[in-house]
Motif scaffolding. Structure first.
Motif, mmCIF file in Angstrom:
data_model
loop_
_atom_site.group_PDB
_atom_site.id
_atom_site.type_symbol
_atom_site.label_atom_id
_atom_site.label_comp_id
_atom_site.label_asym_id
_atom_site.label_seq_id
_atom_site.Cartn_x
_atom_site.Cartn_y
_atom_site.Cartn_z
ATOM 1 N N VAL A 12 -89.706 -61.109 40.242
ATOM 2 C CA VAL A 12 -89.984 -62.406 40.170
ATOM 3 C C VAL A 12 -88.754 -63.279 40.992
ATOM 4 N N LEU A 13 -89.103 -64.054 42.250
ATOM 5 C CA LEU A 13 -88.044 -64.510 42.837
ATOM 6 C C LEU A 13 -88.388 -66.025 42.530
ATOM 7 N N GLN A 14 -87.190 -67.089 42.521
ATOM 8 C CA GLN A 14 -87.381 -68.380 42.061
ATOM 9 C C GLN A 14 -86.906 -69.095 43.547
ATOM 10 N N CYS A 15 -87.445 -69.933 43.454
ATOM 11 C CA CYS A 15 -87.008 -70.924 44.866
ATOM 12 C C CYS A 15 -87.269 -72.407 44.839
ATOM 13 N N LYS A 16 -86.631 -73.096 45.563
ATOM 14 C CA LYS A 16 -86.905 -74.693 45.711
ATOM 15 C C LYS A 16 -87.162 -74.811 47.130
ATOM 16 N N GLY A 52 -82.667 -71.629 48.187
ATOM 17 C CA GLY A 52 -81.948 -71.149 47.168
ATOM 18 C C GLY A 52 -82.948 -70.077 46.169
ATOM 19 N N ALA A 53 -83.530 -69.217 47.099
ATOM 20 C CA ALA A 53 -84.202 -68.149 46.604
ATOM 21 C C ALA A 53 -83.344 -67.274 45.710
ATOM 22 N N LYS A 54 -83.660 -66.715 44.715
ATOM 23 C CA LYS A 54 -83.037 -65.862 43.973
ATOM 24 C C LYS A 54 -83.800 -64.819 43.035
ATOM 25 N N TYR A 55 -83.324 -64.029 42.590
ATOM 26 C CA TYR A 55 -84.129 -62.976 41.991
ATOM 27 C C TYR A 55 -83.978 -63.149 40.539
ATOM 28 N N ILE A 56 -84.830 -63.050 39.617
ATOM 29 C CA ILE A 56 -84.786 -63.716 38.429
ATOM 30 C C ILE A 56 -85.235 -62.398 37.487
ATOM 31 N N GLU A 57 -84.302 -62.040 36.427
ATOM 32 C CA GLU A 57 -84.668 -60.638 35.745
ATOM 33 C C GLU A 57 -85.092 -61.316 34.426
ATOM 34 N N GLN A 58 -86.151 -60.477 33.700
ATOM 35 C CA GLN A 58 -86.694 -60.878 32.303
ATOM 36 C C GLN A 58 -87.509 -61.956 32.255
#
Length: 94
Positions: free
Chosen positions: A68-72, A84-90
Motif C-alpha cells: 500500500v502506498l499513501q499519498c497526498k 508525499g508518497a510513502k510505503y505503508i506497512e501493516q
C-alpha cells in the motif's frame, strides 16, 4: 465521480481509495501511472487538497494485497501534483 473498473490482463492491479470515507475511486487499474491519473482527476473534481489516498497493489491470481502506498495532492496553477508518497506497512485493506 463514478467508480472506474478496468479488467486487467496483467499480473498485478491497483485499487485507489480515500482515507476520509474509505471510498474506492478506482478499481483494478493496470498501472501505477493510471492510478495517479485517477487520483489527480478526483482531486480536481472535489477540490480537496487535504485528502489522503491509498494505492493498493494486488496480485491478480489470488487477489491478495501486496503493498500500500499513501499519498497526498497539491494544487499548482491548473495542475494537480502527487506529493508525499510513502510505503505503508501493516495497513489492512478493506
Amino acid at each position: 465521480m463514478t467508480q472506474t473498473t478496468i479488467d486487467p490482463q496483467h499480473r498485478f492491479y491497483f485499487n485507489v481509495e480515500t482515507e476520509s470515507n474509505g471510498q474506492q475511486i478506482a478499481n483494478r487499474l493496470p498501472s501505477y501511472r493510471i492510478a495517479c491519473q485517477h487520483i489527480k482527476r478526483y482531486a480536481m473534481e472535489t477540490g480537496n487538497e487535504q485528502e489522503v489516498y491509498y494505492v493498493q497493489l494486488y496480485r491478480r491470481k489470488n487477489h491478495r494485497y501486496r503493498s500500500v502506498l499513501q499519498c497526498k495532492v497539491k494544487f499548482r496553477d491548473d495542475q494537480v501534483l502527487i506529493t508525499g508518497a510513502k510505503y505503508i506497512e501493516q495497513r489492512d485493506p478493506q
